[in-house]
Design an enzyme around this catalytic site. Structure first.
Site, mmCIF file in Angstrom:
data_model
loop_
_atom_site.group_PDB
_atom_site.id
_atom_site.type_symbol
_atom_site.label_atom_id
_atom_site.label_comp_id
_atom_site.label_asym_id
_atom_site.label_seq_id
_atom_site.Cartn_x
_atom_site.Cartn_y
_atom_site.Cartn_z
ATOM 1 N N SER A 117 0.839 -1.205 0.000
ATOM 2 C CA SER A 117 0.000 0.000 0.000
ATOM 3 C C SER A 117 0.876 1.257 0.000
ATOM 4 C CB SER A 117 -0.962 -0.047 1.191
ATOM 5 O OG SER A 117 -2.000 0.884 1.042
ATOM 6 N N ASP A 171 -10.110 -5.045 -4.032
ATOM 7 C CA ASP A 171 -9.484 -3.997 -3.214
ATOM 8 C C ASP A 171 -10.328 -2.732 -3.276
ATOM 9 O OD1 ASP A 171 -7.800 -2.077 -2.029
ATOM 10 O OD2 ASP A 171 -6.003 -3.096 -2.733
ATOM 11 N N HIS A 202 -8.004 -5.471 0.286
ATOM 12 C CA HIS A 202 -6.754 -4.732 0.507
ATOM 13 C C HIS A 202 -5.962 -5.461 1.589
ATOM 14 C CE1 HIS A 202 -4.230 -1.235 -0.002
ATOM 15 N NE2 HIS A 202 -4.218 -1.018 1.304
#
Length: 222
Positions: A117, A171, A202
């Site tokens: 991320s 996600d 995610h």
């Protein structure tokens, strides 16, 4: 963002290789330590893992609350509006950590960056815009997990770096399309780039970690 990053270290005390793994927004340096066994990497590879800790800063999209973050995010859009100086500081620190490992005797071709991320945005910035950074020390491979390219890159020369991207089909934090766009850029700029998608949100999943382990073992065997 003035002090050098601190890191947690696990793995071999006499390493032949090093993996530097950056966590996501709001997490800590220890976030991915429990994931390491799922990589199923042989002890004979003598890998040292470095897990840097992001600075604690106010994050605008989270109401200004202070939390570990590699950079401030001002707006979601969905393309992120960020504070470039924060990201560039984090990328410079990643190059510093990498240079330190090379100074300690680990060859650059035995170093791999992993980022999830926000951490993934840092490893992509540090690689795709490496010409912007002093003491630039690139790894053999960059693994970008559930992430995106936060700043455009303007390099014209091909990089001697392989890229591996992993993204969840569902996600809802970093849209699938943003991850695919980052992959397309690394495919254009890198030596080789691989795209991998998984039926998840995610996060990371066991299958992904196992495939990451196979990729890492192949990289280090070259």
């Amino acid at each position: 963002m003035q002090d050098s990053l601190k890191s947690l270290t696990i793995g071999s005390s006499k390493p032949d290789a090093c993996i530097i793994w950056l966590h996501g927004l709001g997490a800590g340096a220890d976030d991915f330590i429990p994931a390491v066994p799922y990589l199923r990497l042989a002890e004979t590879l003598n890998i040292k893992f470095l897990f840097p800790q992001a600075p604690t800063i106010p994050v605008t999209i989270n109401g200004g609350w202070e939390m570990p973050a590699w950079y401030d995010i001002l707006k979601m859009l969905p393309e992120r509006e960020i504070v470039p100086a924060h990201l560039q500081y984090s990328a410079q620190e990643l190059h510093r950590l990498t240079h330190e490992q090379i100074t300690l005797g680990i060859p650059a071709d035995k170093i791999i960056w992993i980022g999830f991320s926000q951490g993934g945005a840092v490893v992509l910035e540090a690689a795709l815009n490496s010409q912007r950074y002093s003491n630039c020390s690139l790894p053999s491979a960059v693994m970008a997990l559930s992430t995106y390219q936060a700043l455009p890159s303007d390099a014209v020369n091909k990089l001697s770096v392989d890229f591996w991207h992993g993204h969840g089909l569902y996600d809802d934090v970093v849209p699938f399309a943003m991850g695919k766009k980052a992959y397309e850029k690394s495919a254009d700029q890198g030596r080789k780039s691989t795209w991998n998608s998984y039926p998840m949100g995610h996060e990371v999943c066991v299958k992904q970690l196992e495939e990451m382990g196979g990729y890492i073992a192949n990289c280090l065997a070259r």
